[in-house]
Design a protein around this motif. Structure first.
Motif, PDB file in Angstrom:
ATOM      1  N   UNK A 112       3.338  -1.982  15.545  1.00 27.19           N
ATOM      2  CA  UNK A 112       3.487  -1.807  14.096  1.00 27.19           C
ATOM      3  C   UNK A 112       2.106  -1.662  13.452  1.00 27.19           C
ATOM      4  N   UNK A 113       1.899  -0.630  12.627  1.00 30.57           N
ATOM      5  CA  UNK A 113       0.603  -0.479  11.958  1.00 30.57           C
ATOM      6  C   UNK A 113       0.425  -1.549  10.869  1.00 30.57           C
ATOM      7  N   UNK A 114      -0.808  -1.781  10.474  1.00 30.00           N
ATOM      8  CA  UNK A 114      -1.088  -2.771   9.430  1.00 30.00           C
ATOM      9  C   UNK A 114      -0.515  -2.356   8.091  1.00 30.00           C
ATOM     10  N   UNK A 115      -0.491  -1.065   7.828  1.00 28.36           N
ATOM     11  CA  UNK A 115       0.081  -0.520   6.600  1.00 28.36           C
ATOM     12  C   UNK A 115       1.152   0.488   7.013  1.00 28.36           C
ATOM     13  N   UNK A 116       2.352   0.310   6.457  1.00 25.14           N
ATOM     14  CA  UNK A 116       3.507   1.105   6.875  1.00 25.14           C
ATOM     15  C   UNK A 116       3.857   2.128   5.797  1.00 25.14           C
ATOM     16  N   UNK A 124       4.595   5.835  -0.565  1.00 28.78           N
ATOM     17  CA  UNK A 124       3.722   4.674  -0.607  1.00 28.78           C
ATOM     18  C   UNK A 124       3.377   4.262   0.816  1.00 28.78           C
ATOM     19  N   UNK A 125       2.433   3.348   0.947  1.00 29.00           N
ATOM     20  CA  UNK A 125       2.090   2.744   2.233  1.00 29.00           C
ATOM     21  C   UNK A 125       1.721   1.298   1.949  1.00 29.00           C
ATOM     22  N   UNK A 126       2.484   0.368   2.552  1.00 32.47           N
ATOM     23  CA  UNK A 126       2.315  -1.048   2.228  1.00 32.47           C
ATOM     24  C   UNK A 126       2.252  -1.909   3.486  1.00 32.47           C
ATOM     25  N   UNK A 127       1.625  -3.067   3.346  1.00 31.28           N
ATOM     26  CA  UNK A 127       1.539  -4.035   4.432  1.00 31.28           C
ATOM     27  C   UNK A 127       2.787  -4.921   4.429  1.00 31.28           C
ATOM     28  N   UNK A 128       3.158  -5.431   5.578  1.00 27.43           N
ATOM     29  CA  UNK A 128       4.295  -6.358   5.639  1.00 27.43           C
ATOM     30  C   UNK A 128       4.061  -7.576   4.733  1.00 27.43           C
ATOM     31  N   UNK A 131       9.072  -6.087  24.157  1.00 26.72           N
ATOM     32  CA  UNK A 131       8.037  -7.060  24.495  1.00 26.72           C
ATOM     33  C   UNK A 131       7.010  -7.240  23.391  1.00 26.72           C
ATOM     34  N   UNK A 132       7.031  -6.367  22.407  1.00 26.55           N
ATOM     35  CA  UNK A 132       6.108  -6.506  21.280  1.00 26.55           C
ATOM     36  C   UNK A 132       6.798  -6.064  20.003  1.00 26.55           C
ATOM     37  N   UNK A 133       6.242  -6.483  18.883  1.00 28.64           N
ATOM     38  CA  UNK A 133       6.786  -6.064  17.603  1.00 28.64           C
ATOM     39  C   UNK A 133       6.730  -4.545  17.525  1.00 28.64           C
ATOM     40  N   UNK A 134       7.867  -3.932  17.170  1.00 25.72           N
ATOM     41  CA  UNK A 134       7.934  -2.475  17.159  1.00 25.72           C
ATOM     42  C   UNK A 134       8.749  -1.933  15.988  1.00 25.72           C
ATOM     43  N   UNK A 135       9.031  -2.778  15.004  1.00 26.02           N
ATOM     44  CA  UNK A 135       9.962  -2.437  13.941  1.00 26.02           C
ATOM     45  C   UNK A 135       9.554  -3.186  12.687  1.00 26.02           C
ATOM     46  N   UNK A 136       9.796  -2.587  11.535  1.00 25.91           N
ATOM     47  CA  UNK A 136       9.618  -3.288  10.260  1.00 25.91           C
ATOM     48  C   UNK A 136      10.889  -3.057   9.447  1.00 25.91           C
TER      49      UNK A 136
END
Length: 153
Positions: free
Chosen positions: A3-7, A103-107, A129-134
C-alpha cells in the motif's frame, strides 16, 4: 504490491466519489453514508443503521486534518438521506475555492458514535502476507494495486 503512503482516489461524477476534490488549504472527501456501531456488527438490525453526513479534510500532502461527521434523525431510507444530503451540501458550499476532482490521501481512521470512518489499510484475500488493500469505511470502497484511483465496491 504494498500500500502506498498516499492513496489516489478518482473523482467519478454521478457516482460514489462525486463529492471529493480540492479547496483552499487542501483536499476533501465528502459523502452521505450508513454505518452500524462496531459493537452491533454481525447482528445489527435495520434500526441499528444510522445515516451520516461526512466531510473529511486533508492537507495538500493528503494528511488528515479533521472530520465533520453528523448523524441525521430519521428512519432508514429517504427522510434520513434527504436530511443528510442537505447538510452535506451546506458544508460543501462553505468550502472556499472548492473544485471537485481526483484526490490523494493517506490512511486515517476516526470513530464517531461507535462507528469507524476512514481509509484503513488491510490485508485482503486469503493467504495475504502483507497489507495490500485500503478500505474506505463505512462507504465500502476498496482500493488496491495498481493504485490508480479506481475502487471496488
Amino acid at each position: 504490491m504494498s500500500v502506498p503512503e498516499v492513496i489516489p482516489i478518482a473523482y467519478e461524477p454521478g457516482y460514489r466519489t462525486d463529492t471529493i476534490g480540492r479547496c483552499r488549504g487542501g483536499q476533501f472527501f465528502a459523502s452521505v453514508t450508513y454505518a452500524v456501531p462496531e459493537a452491533a456488527e454481525g447482528r445489527a438490525e435495520q434500526a441499528d443503521r444510522r445515516c451520516f453526513a461526512v466531510l473529511h479534510r486533508f492537507d495538500e500532502a493528503g494528511r488528515h486534518l479533521g472530520s465533520r461527521i453528523e448523524a441525521v434523525p430519521g428512519v432508514f431510507g429517504g427522510e434520513a438521506v434527504t436530511a443528510a444530503e442537505a447538510l452535506l451540501r451546506r458544508w460543501l458550499d462553505a468550502l472556499p475555492e472548492r473544485e471537485f476532482g481526483d484526490i490523494a490521501i493517506a490512511p486515517f481512521a476516526v470513530r464517531t458514535e461507535g462507528c469507524r470512518f476512514g481509509l484503513v489499510v488491510e490485508r485482503h484475500g486469503e493467504g495475504a502476507e502483507q497489507d495490500d488493500w485500503a478500505e474506505f469505511y463505512p462507504d465500502g470502497l476498496g482500493f488496491s494495486a495498481p493504485w490508480d484511483g479506481d475502487y471496488d465496491t
